[in-house]
Design an enzyme around this catalytic site. Structure first.
Site, PDB file in Angstrom:
ATOM      1  N   TYR A 112      -1.391   1.215  -3.121  1.00 51.90           N
ATOM      2  CA  TYR A 112      -2.444   0.207  -3.201  1.00 51.90           C
ATOM      3  C   TYR A 112      -3.340   0.505  -4.398  1.00 51.90           C
ATOM      4  CZ  TYR A 112      -1.442  -1.365   1.582  1.00 51.90           C
ATOM      5  OH  TYR A 112      -0.844  -1.865   2.697  1.00 51.90           O
ATOM      6  N   TYR A 151       5.369   3.526   2.390  1.00 46.83           N
ATOM      7  CA  TYR A 151       4.534   4.654   1.965  1.00 46.83           C
ATOM      8  C   TYR A 151       4.216   5.565   3.153  1.00 46.83           C
ATOM      9  CZ  TYR A 151       0.728   1.674   3.754  1.00 46.83           C
ATOM     10  OH  TYR A 151      -0.074   0.875   4.542  1.00 46.83           O
ATOM     11  N   ARG A 161       4.875   3.970   6.759  1.00 47.52           N
ATOM     12  CA  ARG A 161       4.689   2.555   7.082  1.00 47.52           C
ATOM     13  C   ARG A 161       5.850   1.760   6.504  1.00 47.52           C
ATOM     14  NH1 ARG A 161       0.788  -0.328   8.440  1.00 47.52           N
ATOM     15  NH2 ARG A 161       2.526  -1.112   9.664  1.00 47.52           N
ATOM     16  N   HIS A 164       5.238  -3.946   4.072  1.00 45.50           N
ATOM     17  CA  HIS A 164       4.538  -5.016   4.772  1.00 45.50           C
ATOM     18  C   HIS A 164       3.521  -5.687   3.859  1.00 45.50           C
ATOM     19  CE1 HIS A 164       1.994  -1.429   5.296  1.00 45.50           C
ATOM     20  NE2 HIS A 164       0.972  -2.265   5.332  1.00 45.50           N
ATOM     21  N   HIS A 166      -0.239  -7.707   4.277  1.00 45.30           N
ATOM     22  CA  HIS A 166      -1.350  -8.043   5.163  1.00 45.30           C
ATOM     23  C   HIS A 166      -1.733  -9.513   4.978  1.00 45.30           C
ATOM     24  CE1 HIS A 166      -2.345  -3.811   6.205  1.00 45.30           C
ATOM     25  NE2 HIS A 166      -1.890  -3.573   4.980  1.00 45.30           N
TER      26      HIS A 166
END
Length: 246
Positions: A112, A151, A161, A164, A166
């Protein structure tokens, strides 16, 4: 994510057996976040049934294109290009037009763009990782982006995770507010994720998984994934592990 129309007055109550419990110890942060007292059932207020109000004209021409909306002129984000599309409906199967969808995600390497990001995967200078789009009169939406990477996260000794995206959805009112995650069909990390493991029903997990849609791909450019969203009701798309929410 199919939804059978049903008669209703006002907004249908959320089905708590469908949603994950607020307390799920394998998902370690839920231990501190879960309510310590019994939940109260409150009727929706007038404000919750008439808002939100936002300026539709505030959306930019490139907000729906995460491949280019943060890139330098002539450049584009790195990674597999994808199209995400679907339809937003209410608990009775009716389309929700002019709903605001905001999306954010990791880049193709699983990182991110955030100053507190702890994963050492490289940043992509041409990928901001966020965008937004409105549904059309029939509840349909579409945006372009890069397929995010998986990640690691400090939940257990070796938890990862799944890839995905959000989603934040503002429907016709605050009572239809939804924050959720979209996963990708065929990802082997989905059943290994402690967050996904908190969801009690397989059908509910399936409602969070986008299906590969080869009919909407752009040859030599982008694959397509379909993700339909239901706001409230017995088969609503899962709220992001917060039973205290609306």
């Amino acid at each position: 994510m199919k939804n059978t129309p049903e008669p209703h007055a006002g907004y249908a109550a959320r089905d708590r057996a469908w949603h994950p419990p607020a307390l799920h110890p394998p998902y370690k942060t839920s231990v501190m976040r879960a309510p310590s007292a019994p939940l109260l059932s409150l009727p929706t207020s007038l404000g919750e049934e008439t808002g939100p109000v936002f300026g539709h004209a505030m959306l930019g021409d490139m907000d729906h294109d995460l491949v280019h909306n943060f890139a330098e002129p002539g450049e584009s984000a790195i990674g597999p290009r994808i199209i995400v599309h679907g339809r937003v409906t209410d608990e009775a199967g009716r389309p929700v037009p002019n709903a605001l969808l905001e999306v954010w995600q990791a880049n193709a390497g699983g990182r991110y763009r955030h100053k507190k990001e702890g994963y050492l995967a490289p940043l992509d200078p041409n990928f901001g990782g966020c965008g937004r789009v409105l549904t059309d009169e029939h509840g349909h939406y579409e945006f372009r982006t890069i397929q995010p990477g998986a990640y690691p996260w400090p939940n257990g000794g070796n938890d990862w995770r799944p890839a995905h995206i959000h989603f934040s959805i503002f429907g016709a009112a605050f009572a239809q507010r939804l924050i959720t995650q979209m996963y990708f069909e065929g990802d082997p990390l989905i059943p290994l994720c402690p967050i996904v493991g908190a969801i009690p029903q397989k059908d509910a997990v399936q409602s969070l998984i986008a299906e590969l849609d080869m009919s909407r791909t752009v040859p030599m450019d982008a694959r397509a994934w379909r993700f339909d969203i239901v706001l409230r009701g017995k088969r609503q798309t899962l709220f992001e592990n917060r039973l205290e929410g609306l």
